[in-house]
Design a protein around this motif. Structure first.
Motif, short mmCIF file in Angstrom:
data_model
loop_
_atom_site.label_atom_id
_atom_site.label_comp_id
_atom_site.label_asym_id
_atom_site.label_seq_id
_atom_site.Cartn_x
_atom_site.Cartn_y
_atom_site.Cartn_z
N UNK A 530 -0.25 7.12 -14.93
CA UNK A 530 -1.13 6.69 -13.84
C UNK A 530 -0.63 5.36 -13.27
N UNK A 531 -0.30 4.46 -14.19
CA UNK A 531 0.10 3.13 -13.75
C UNK A 531 1.37 3.22 -12.89
N UNK A 532 2.33 4.03 -13.39
CA UNK A 532 3.58 4.18 -12.64
C UNK A 532 3.33 4.80 -11.27
N UNK A 533 2.50 5.82 -11.27
CA UNK A 533 2.21 6.52 -10.02
C UNK A 533 1.55 5.55 -9.03
N UNK A 534 0.60 4.77 -9.55
CA UNK A 534 -0.10 3.83 -8.68
C UNK A 534 0.86 2.79 -8.14
N UNK A 535 1.72 2.29 -9.04
CA UNK A 535 2.66 1.24 -8.61
C UNK A 535 3.56 1.76 -7.49
N UNK A 536 3.99 3.01 -7.62
CA UNK A 536 4.87 3.59 -6.60
C UNK A 536 4.14 3.62 -5.26
N UNK A 537 2.88 4.08 -5.30
CA UNK A 537 2.10 4.18 -4.07
C UNK A 537 1.88 2.78 -3.47
N UNK A 538 1.49 1.87 -4.34
CA UNK A 538 1.18 0.52 -3.89
C UNK A 538 2.41 -0.16 -3.29
N UNK A 539 3.55 0.10 -3.92
CA UNK A 539 4.77 -0.52 -3.44
C UNK A 539 5.13 0.00 -2.04
N UNK A 540 4.94 1.33 -1.88
CA UNK A 540 5.22 1.91 -0.55
C UNK A 540 4.28 1.28 0.48
N UNK A 541 3.05 1.07 0.04
CA UNK A 541 2.05 0.50 0.95
C UNK A 541 2.46 -0.92 1.36
N UNK A 542 2.84 -1.72 0.36
CA UNK A 542 3.25 -3.11 0.64
C UNK A 542 4.45 -3.14 1.58
N UNK A 543 5.41 -2.28 1.28
CA UNK A 543 6.61 -2.24 2.13
C UNK A 543 6.26 -1.88 3.57
N UNK A 544 5.39 -0.86 3.70
CA UNK A 544 5.00 -0.41 5.04
C UNK A 544 4.30 -1.55 5.79
N UNK A 545 3.45 -2.28 5.08
CA UNK A 545 2.71 -3.38 5.72
C UNK A 545 3.70 -4.45 6.18
N UNK A 546 4.62 -4.78 5.26
CA UNK A 546 5.58 -5.85 5.58
C UNK A 546 6.50 -5.45 6.72
N UNK A 547 6.87 -4.17 6.77
CA UNK A 547 7.85 -3.73 7.77
C UNK A 547 7.20 -3.20 9.04
N UNK A 548 5.93 -3.44 9.19
CA UNK A 548 5.19 -2.95 10.35
C UNK A 548 5.28 -1.44 10.53
N UNK A 549 5.36 -0.74 9.39
CA UNK A 549 5.37 0.73 9.46
C UNK A 549 3.94 1.26 9.35
N UNK A 550 3.83 2.57 9.61
CA UNK A 550 2.51 3.20 9.46
C UNK A 550 2.13 3.27 7.97
N UNK A 551 0.95 2.75 7.64
CA UNK A 551 0.53 2.64 6.23
C UNK A 551 -0.25 3.88 5.79
N UNK A 552 -0.68 4.67 6.80
CA UNK A 552 -1.66 5.73 6.50
C UNK A 552 -1.24 6.75 5.44
N UNK A 553 0.05 7.12 5.43
CA UNK A 553 0.43 8.16 4.47
C UNK A 553 0.27 7.63 3.04
N UNK A 554 0.61 6.35 2.83
CA UNK A 554 0.47 5.84 1.46
C UNK A 554 -1.01 5.71 1.08
N UNK A 555 -1.87 5.42 2.09
CA UNK A 555 -3.31 5.34 1.77
C UNK A 555 -3.86 6.72 1.44
N UNK A 556 -3.34 7.70 2.17
CA UNK A 556 -3.79 9.06 1.86
C UNK A 556 -3.34 9.46 0.45
#
Lengths: 587, 303
Positions: A530-556
């Motif tokens: 669970x922790x690994x899975x969450x970290x992967x999702x969260x990391x994608x989210x952070x990257x998307x936020x930082x790079x001005x990408x669409x965050x929605x897929x990681x939130x989904x």
């Protein structure tokens, strides 16, 4: 040993743990984990108490010791060279089964057991409905004899005038000759009796004593049944009317009965019926014994030189087995519930006296009357001697308890050695057998000595002496074992109890260990995943936020991971929501 | 001197030998006596009893320490979570509503759930320690009066032996039972460790998501502000505050959507109990929720 399942701990497997965690949101993992039971909530003190209670139930003592003892005793009687009861289809285990099912309240069966069971069931095919069982000429003769001078026949149950069929105007006044105990019922009872021939049975069932004149309509109602059955039905219907649960059909039925049977006639019918049935039994026994003594029947189809004597012996043998039933019932009951307490008595002697009185009463009222003179005399004398003997024996045993204990010390040590052998080495039946033999050499010597000098000389026949000794040694051994069990000199009971406690608790401890391992292994693995899975999702989210990408897929993905259902899945949905709702609600 | 010393030494050695014999006799007699009365059974029982007492005490202390440490650990994490929860409502949601109001009205339902930590849920129920000695020992050889001893001799030690043996068996059974209790305690410690770990996960979820939420909010705010400036420079009416979402670049709508959905996730997390359902609604937060709602309504009126 007895059932262990009630002491089982709940079982938890890796699969169970994973399934429970996977089905819940990772947010709920802690709650799911808390709710998992690694061990039950029962207090260990309660469990210990339950084991004690089970241990006291004593079923094991009876099964392990008394059963094989009873079986070997019965076997020695059944296979006795003079009696040869085994040839009549009787086996020790079958008799033992009957003994175990014996209850005083069921004594009514005893009579029938003499007629059907005792007289060796299964030896002959029964055909109770065979037409040939009814002898028409005897019925006609009965009618002729009952006809009055004016041509009428008096109904034996209600006193009405009846006429022959050709003169009568309805079934209500047409005469029928009824078998009080129906041919069907009688044959069901006696057809298995090898001492009765078909002819005997026909004669008995068609005897005048078993016939009565009643109306045709009454006879039709009765059929192969009995007056008491009709009466029973009547009472039941009336009860239904009283309680208001009767149907219109019930009304019809009751009216029909009342129309056919006037007040008091059913009672009269029942009286006649009972009398006839008693007569039939008496006649059957007489015929059976005559046959047995006069060698009319072929026992087991073997016309034999020894058959006459044999059949007589067998009758005695069966009577002895009848006697064993209450005797073993008392022994079992005494071991299970205590000699005195089982019958609500204050002391062991009182309890014994009560129990033997009960046996004597049973024999007097239930066994002896079913036997015929000759056998009756022999058996009642024998039993009287035997009961006195057993009473004396038991008293003697209790009085010289210390002597038995000290003299039989070596036997005791031997017995415990036998008991300690593992199941593989020796089955419990073998153990009991060995112990019985061991005691036979000590206690029974004492018994034999006691009896030979007192009562045995009064018993004539050799084989009866053998049976008496077998019985006495069986009873003596059982009582000695009972006393040993009560006294528990070497505290074996406590030791066995510890063993049982150990077995059960070890089983429970093992299960807790297994559960804990499964729980720990599976949940730690799942939590890490669970922790690994969450970290992967969260990391994608952070990257998307930082790079001005669409965050929605990681939130989904995040919502899926947390088992949260998002209604808005696409930007179009969201635009639609914005245009439709003035206020967005986070819910 | 020679003779005396020889005699003295002989005497001494005889004396020693005699006292050795006496000791030996004493020892033998006491051995026989103990076997006769069954005292050696209770001696063994005493030894086992002391051993289980010791073992149980040790395990119990270990267990209690572990429960205490882990309980405190879990409790601090739970209070940490409670802080996150009220922080989400009081700061982050508030900020989201304010920023979003330039574009659209937003409200958040519910109130954060403040979980109460009750350490009883971490403890084993129905746990029973070592039984009292007098419940297990049916006979006490040390407290025997003269009559008891005389009775014991007269009955050939029959009853005392039996009682002693039964006491021993009872203690053995107690040992087995206490082992089961100890196993349950060990199992519970492992369970607690796993539970603590699961709470760690949740703490991490909160930390990461709140950080992401803040970053996303900042990005969204910047976007909205930029659009407002753009709009202000174009429009005559500088007091026109509301932006029309239909004229917004899609990237900001996507941010809004992401924030909206992430708010839903955070709202779920903030209103959940993690150990059990027992807890209380935070009164202040309830008021805050109402005021948030009123604020939103007011903004709407303004717009």
């Amino acid at each position: 040993m007895s059932d262990n399942t009630k002491y089982n701990q709940p079982k938890l497997t890796t699969e169970d743990v994973l399934a429970k965690l996977t089905n819940a949101s990772p947010l709920q993992a802690s709650r799911v984990l808390i709710d998992m039971e690694l061990h039950d909530q029962r207090s260990s003190i309660d469990i210990l108490e339950e084991i004690y209670k089970d241990f006291e139930a004593k079923e094991d003592v009876i099964d392990e010791l008394v059963t094989p003892m009873g079986l070997s005793l019965l076997d020695s009687i059944i296979t006795h060279k003079d009696l040869k009861l085994n040839r009549t289809g009787l086996t020790a285990s079958r008799v033992w089964h009957e003994i175990k099912g014996f209850e005083y309240s069921k004594v009514a069966i005893a009579t029938s057991s003499l007629s059907s069971k005792l007289q060796l069931e299964g030896l002959r095919e029964t055909d109770p409905n065979k037409r040939g069982n009814v002898q028409a000429h005897k019925l006609t003769k009965h009618k002729e004899n009952s006809t009055n001078s004016d041509g009428a026949i008096i109904n034996e149950i209600d006193g009405d005038r009846l006429l022959r069929a050709d003169e009568a105007d309805s079934t209500l006044n047409a005469v029928n000759t009824d078998h009080l105990e129906s041919a069907d019922a009688y044959h069901r009872k006696f057809a298995n009796n090898i001492f009765l021939t078909d002819k005997d049975m026909k004669i008995i069932v068609n005897h005048d004593d078993n016939l009565a004149s009643i109306s045709e309509s009454q006879n039709k109602s009765k059929g192969a049944g009995s007056f008491s059955e009709i009466n029973q039905k009547k009472i039941e219907l009336e009860k239904r009317f009283k309680s208001g649960t009767a149907s219109p059909k019930d009304r019809k039925k009751l009216d029909e009965i009342n129309e056919k049977f006037s007040e008091g006639s059913l009672q009269e019918g029942i009286k006649l019926e009972n009398k006839a049935s008693k007569e039939n039994l008496k006649k059957s026994q007489q015929a059976a014994v005559n046959n047995a003594l006069n060698n009319k029947v072929e026992v087991l189809g073997k016309a034999g030189k020894q058959a006459a004597e044999q059949a007589g012996f067998q009758a005695i043998g069966h009577a002895v087995i009848l006697f064993i039933k209450p005797l073993f019932y008392e022994l079992n009951d005494a071991i299970k519930f205590g000699i005195d307490k089982g019958v609500g008595m204050g002391s062991t002697m009182e309890g014994l006296q009560f129990r033997f009185k009960r046996i004597a009463e049973y024999i007097k009222t239930e066994i002896i009357p079913t036997l015929v003179q000759g056998v009756k005399d022999l058996v009642s004398n024998f039993l009287k001697v035997l009961i006195e003997g057993i009473l004396g024996l038991v008293t003697g045993l209790f009085k010289s308890l210390m002597r038995i204990v000290s003299e039989g010390f070596s036997a005791l040590v031997g017995a415990f050695k036998i008991l300690r052998k593992s199941e593989e080495e020796m089955s419990s039946a073998q153990k009991a057998d060995a112990i019985l033999k061991l005691f036979a050499s000590t206690v029974v010597t004492f018994v034999v000595f006691y009896f030979e000098s007192t009562i045995m000389s009064a018993i004539p026949n050799n084989f009866i002496k053998d049976i008496a000794l077998a019985l006495l040694s069986g009873v003596a051994s059982t009582i000695v074992i009972y006393i040993l069990d009560k006294a528990d000199i070497f505290s074996t009971k406590a030791e066995l109890r510890t063993k049982r406690v150990k077995d059960i608790f070890e089983m429970r401890i093992q299960q807790v260990k297994e559960n804990t391992d499964a729980f720990e292994g599976a949940s730690i693995e799942k939590l890490a995943k669970d922790r690994l899975q969450f970290r992967a999702i969260s990391e994608r989210m952070t990257n998307a936020i930082d790079n001005d990408d669409n965050v929605n897929s990681s939130i989904s993905d995040l919502a899926d991971f947390m088992h949260i259902d998002l209604k808005i899945k696409s930007t179009d949905d969201f635009m639609h929501l914005l245009s439709k709702q003035k206020t967005l609600v986070v819910n | 001197m020679g003779l005396f010393s020889w005699a003295a030494s002989k005497c001494r050695s005889i004396k020693n030998a005699v006292s050795n014999v006496i000791d030996k006799v004493k020892e033998t007699v006491s051995k026989v006596w103990n076997a006769f009365t069954g005292k050696y059974y209770t001696d063994e029982a005493e030894a086992i009893y002391d051993e289980i007492n010791e073992k149980y005490k040790k395990s119990k202390i270990e267990y209690e320490d572990a429960v205490k440490i882990m309980g405190e650990n879990i409790e601090s994490k739970i209070s940490h979570l409670n802080n996150f929860k009220s922080d989400i409502y009081q700061n982050h949601f508030k900020r989201f509503i304010t920023i979003a109001s330039r574009l659209h009205n937003v409200t958040v339902q519910g109130v954060p759930f403040a979980e109460l930590f009750d350490d009883s849920i971490l403890e084993i129920k129905n746990e029973t320690g070592v039984s009292h000695k007098q419940d297990l020992f049916l006979i006490d050889f040390n407290k025997m009066g003269f009559l008891d001893t005389a009775g014991m001799i007269l009955t050939l030690g029959f009853f005392s032996r039996k009682k002693a043996k039964e006491s021993l068996e009872k203690v053995k059974q107690e040992q087995i039972r206490v082992n089961a209790e100890i196993e349950a305690m060990k199992s519970q410690q492992k369970k607690l460790a796993v539970i603590a770990e699961s709470i760690d996960n949740v703490v991490e979820y909160f930390e990461q998501l709140i950080a992401n939420y803040e970053a996303l909010l900042a990005r969204f705010e910047f976007g909205i502000q930029t659009q407002r400036f753009k709009k202000m420079s174009q429009a005559d009416n500088v007091f026109e505050l509301k932006l029309n979402f239909k004229h917004m670049p899609i990237v900001h709508i996507e941010e809004f959507q992401a924030l909206f959905n992430l708010s839903i996730v955070l709202k779920q997390m903030a209103t959940l109990g993690y150990l059990n359902a027992a807890g209380e609604l935070i009164e202040d937060d309830k008021k805050a929720a109402v005021s948030l709602f009123e604020q939103a309504v007011a903004l709407k009126v303004c717009a």
